[in-house]
Design a protein around this motif. Structure first.
Motif, short mmCIF file in Angstrom:
data_model
loop_
_atom_site.label_atom_id
_atom_site.label_comp_id
_atom_site.label_asym_id
_atom_site.label_seq_id
_atom_site.Cartn_x
_atom_site.Cartn_y
_atom_site.Cartn_z
N PRO A 288 2.00 -12.58 7.74
CA PRO A 288 0.77 -12.08 7.09
C PRO A 288 1.10 -10.94 6.13
O PRO A 288 2.24 -10.47 6.06
CB PRO A 288 -0.04 -11.58 8.28
CG PRO A 288 1.00 -11.13 9.27
CD PRO A 288 2.15 -12.09 9.11
N LYS A 289 0.10 -10.46 5.40
CA LYS A 289 0.29 -9.30 4.54
C LYS A 289 0.60 -8.08 5.42
O LYS A 289 0.02 -7.93 6.50
CB LYS A 289 -0.96 -9.04 3.69
CG LYS A 289 -1.17 -10.07 2.59
CD LYS A 289 -2.36 -9.67 1.73
CE LYS A 289 -2.55 -10.65 0.58
NZ LYS A 289 -3.69 -10.27 -0.28
N TYR A 290 1.48 -7.23 4.94
CA TYR A 290 1.90 -6.09 5.75
C TYR A 290 2.32 -4.93 4.86
O TYR A 290 2.61 -5.09 3.67
CB TYR A 290 3.08 -6.48 6.66
CG TYR A 290 4.30 -6.99 5.91
CD1 TYR A 290 5.32 -6.11 5.51
CD2 TYR A 290 4.43 -8.34 5.59
CE1 TYR A 290 6.43 -6.57 4.82
CE2 TYR A 290 5.54 -8.80 4.91
CZ TYR A 290 6.53 -7.91 4.52
OH TYR A 290 7.64 -8.37 3.83
N ALA A 291 2.32 -3.75 5.46
CA ALA A 291 2.84 -2.54 4.83
C ALA A 291 4.16 -2.18 5.46
O ALA A 291 4.45 -2.58 6.59
CB ALA A 291 1.85 -1.39 4.99
N MET A 292 4.99 -1.41 4.73
CA MET A 292 6.27 -0.96 5.26
C MET A 292 6.39 0.55 5.09
O MET A 292 5.90 1.11 4.09
CB MET A 292 7.45 -1.66 4.58
CG MET A 292 7.48 -3.15 4.82
SD MET A 292 8.97 -3.96 4.21
CE MET A 292 10.10 -3.70 5.59
N LEU A 293 7.04 1.18 6.05
CA LEU A 293 7.29 2.61 5.98
C LEU A 293 8.71 2.87 5.50
O LEU A 293 9.66 2.28 6.01
CB LEU A 293 7.11 3.26 7.35
CG LEU A 293 7.36 4.78 7.40
CD1 LEU A 293 6.27 5.52 6.65
CD2 LEU A 293 7.45 5.27 8.85
N SER A 294 8.85 3.75 4.52
CA SER A 294 10.15 4.23 4.07
C SER A 294 10.23 5.71 4.39
O SER A 294 9.32 6.47 4.07
CB SER A 294 10.33 3.99 2.56
OG SER A 294 11.57 4.51 2.12
N HIS A 295 11.32 6.13 5.02
CA HIS A 295 11.43 7.52 5.48
C HIS A 295 12.89 7.84 5.74
O HIS A 295 13.77 6.97 5.62
CB HIS A 295 10.63 7.68 6.79
CG HIS A 295 11.20 6.89 7.93
ND1 HIS A 295 11.79 7.46 9.03
CD2 HIS A 295 11.31 5.54 8.13
CE1 HIS A 295 12.20 6.53 9.86
NE2 HIS A 295 11.93 5.35 9.34
N THR A 296 13.17 9.07 6.07
CA THR A 296 14.50 9.46 6.52
C THR A 296 14.43 9.72 8.01
O THR A 296 13.45 10.26 8.52
CB THR A 296 15.02 10.71 5.80
OG1 THR A 296 14.07 11.77 5.96
CG2 THR A 296 15.20 10.43 4.31
N TRP A 297 15.50 9.34 8.71
CA TRP A 297 15.50 9.44 10.16
C TRP A 297 15.62 10.90 10.61
O TRP A 297 16.37 11.68 10.03
CB TRP A 297 16.66 8.62 10.74
CG TRP A 297 16.37 7.16 10.82
CD1 TRP A 297 15.82 6.38 9.86
CD2 TRP A 297 16.61 6.31 11.95
NE1 TRP A 297 15.71 5.09 10.30
CE2 TRP A 297 16.18 5.02 11.58
CE3 TRP A 297 17.14 6.52 13.22
CZ2 TRP A 297 16.29 3.92 12.44
CZ3 TRP A 297 17.25 5.44 14.08
CH2 TRP A 297 16.81 4.15 13.69
N GLY A 298 14.90 11.22 11.67
CA GLY A 298 15.01 12.52 12.32
C GLY A 298 15.74 12.40 13.65
O GLY A 298 16.35 11.37 13.96
N THR A 299 15.65 13.43 14.46
CA THR A 299 16.38 13.45 15.73
C THR A 299 15.63 12.75 16.85
O THR A 299 16.23 12.40 17.88
CB THR A 299 16.67 14.89 16.16
OG1 THR A 299 15.44 15.62 16.24
CG2 THR A 299 17.59 15.58 15.16
N GLU A 300 14.31 12.54 16.69
CA GLU A 300 13.51 11.91 17.73
C GLU A 300 12.72 10.74 17.18
O GLU A 300 11.51 10.84 16.92
CB GLU A 300 12.55 12.93 18.36
CG GLU A 300 13.20 13.91 19.29
CD GLU A 300 12.16 14.71 20.08
OE1 GLU A 300 12.50 15.19 21.15
OE2 GLU A 300 11.01 14.85 19.59
N GLU A 301 13.38 9.63 16.96
CA GLU A 301 12.70 8.43 16.46
C GLU A 301 12.31 7.52 17.62
O GLU A 301 13.00 7.47 18.65
CB GLU A 301 13.60 7.68 15.49
CG GLU A 301 13.96 8.46 14.23
CD GLU A 301 12.77 8.78 13.34
OE1 GLU A 301 11.68 8.23 13.57
OE2 GLU A 301 12.94 9.59 12.41
N VAL A 302 11.22 6.81 17.45
CA VAL A 302 10.75 5.86 18.45
C VAL A 302 11.50 4.55 18.26
O VAL A 302 11.41 3.93 17.20
CB VAL A 302 9.23 5.64 18.33
CG1 VAL A 302 8.76 4.61 19.36
CG2 VAL A 302 8.48 6.94 18.49
#
Length: 241
Positions: A23-37
């Protein structure tokens, strides 16, 4: 491809889709931190206390505002304990970003807290921080900038700063990437050496990822061999090109 969505209880769930019915979707672009899920955190319901949970919530809320039910975040949509899944994801990443309806860039080191809507002189107080953002120095974010048609930038407070159209000049001056490339000119129209230059000053945590993170820029696929070293990975990339 796994996609996140809100459950009826307001928590996040994962659904898996194949190429024929994504389906249609969004994506997150980010830099990783020390506490990622992570994927395991999400499955086990143990990620809410981690700092990275707020980025997932930001992406889900923004997707809902844009009328999108599904969204993708790399930290928890890929089971990185599976080498086969990780390899498939990295070789598919550029295509996933290209087909996204929206790409949201979350800039954890850019704040709009001092922004005053009634004071025009404070309108772009975040611009210097934007140009210096760590996001522009990471290897993986290069394809996340170039692949999607829609790339929107947000401060750590979740305030929209603009998109890669309205901020094209600032992005060009920061990265050296031609505005034509940001506007969607096919990457094949730029020479291999020029495309290679776009990531010459970018860093990745693992040396091999300097090659793996730009496979999509050259429309190539290759096996991932972590442990081969950066030089060997770049040599194989050039051979594939």
């Amino acid at each position: 491809m796994r996609l996140l969505h809100y459950n009826h209880d307001g928590d996040f769930g994962l659904s898996e889709f194949f190429e024929s019915n994504i389906p249609k979707y969004a994506m997150l672009s980010h830099t990783w931190g020390t506490e990622e899920v992570t994927f395991n955190d999400l499955i086990g319901g143990t990620g809410k206390s981690k700092a990275g949970y707020e980025k997932i919530k930001f992406c889900g809320d923004q997707a809902m505002r844009d009328g999108l039910q599904y969204f993708w975040v790399d930290t928890c949509c890929i089971d990185k304990s599976s080498s086969a899944e990780l390899q498939e994801a990295i070789n598919s990443m550029f295509r996933w970003f290209r087909h996204a309806a929206k790409c949201y860039v979350y800039l954890a080191d850019v704040s709009t807290r001092t922004f005053d809507a009634d004071d025009q002189s404070s309108e772009r107080t975040w611009e210097l921080a934007f140009r210096k953002s760590r996001w522009f120095s990471r290897g993986w974010t290069l394809q996340e900038l170039l692949a999607p048609q829609s790339v929107e930038f947000f401060s750590r407070e979740g305030q929209r700063l603009g998109d890669k159209g309205t901020l094209a000049q600032e992005i060009h001056e920061t990265t050296g990437i031609p505005i034509l490339a940001l506007e969607g000119t096919p990457l094949s129209e730029f020479s291999v050496d020029e495309r290679l230059s776009w990531f010459s000053n970018r860093q990745t945590t693992r040396g091999e990822d300097r090659a793996y993170s730009v496979l999509g820029l050259f429309d190539v696929h290759m096996p991932l061999l972590y442990g081969e070293g950066e030089a060997n990975a770049l040599r194989r990339l050039r051979e594939e090109i």
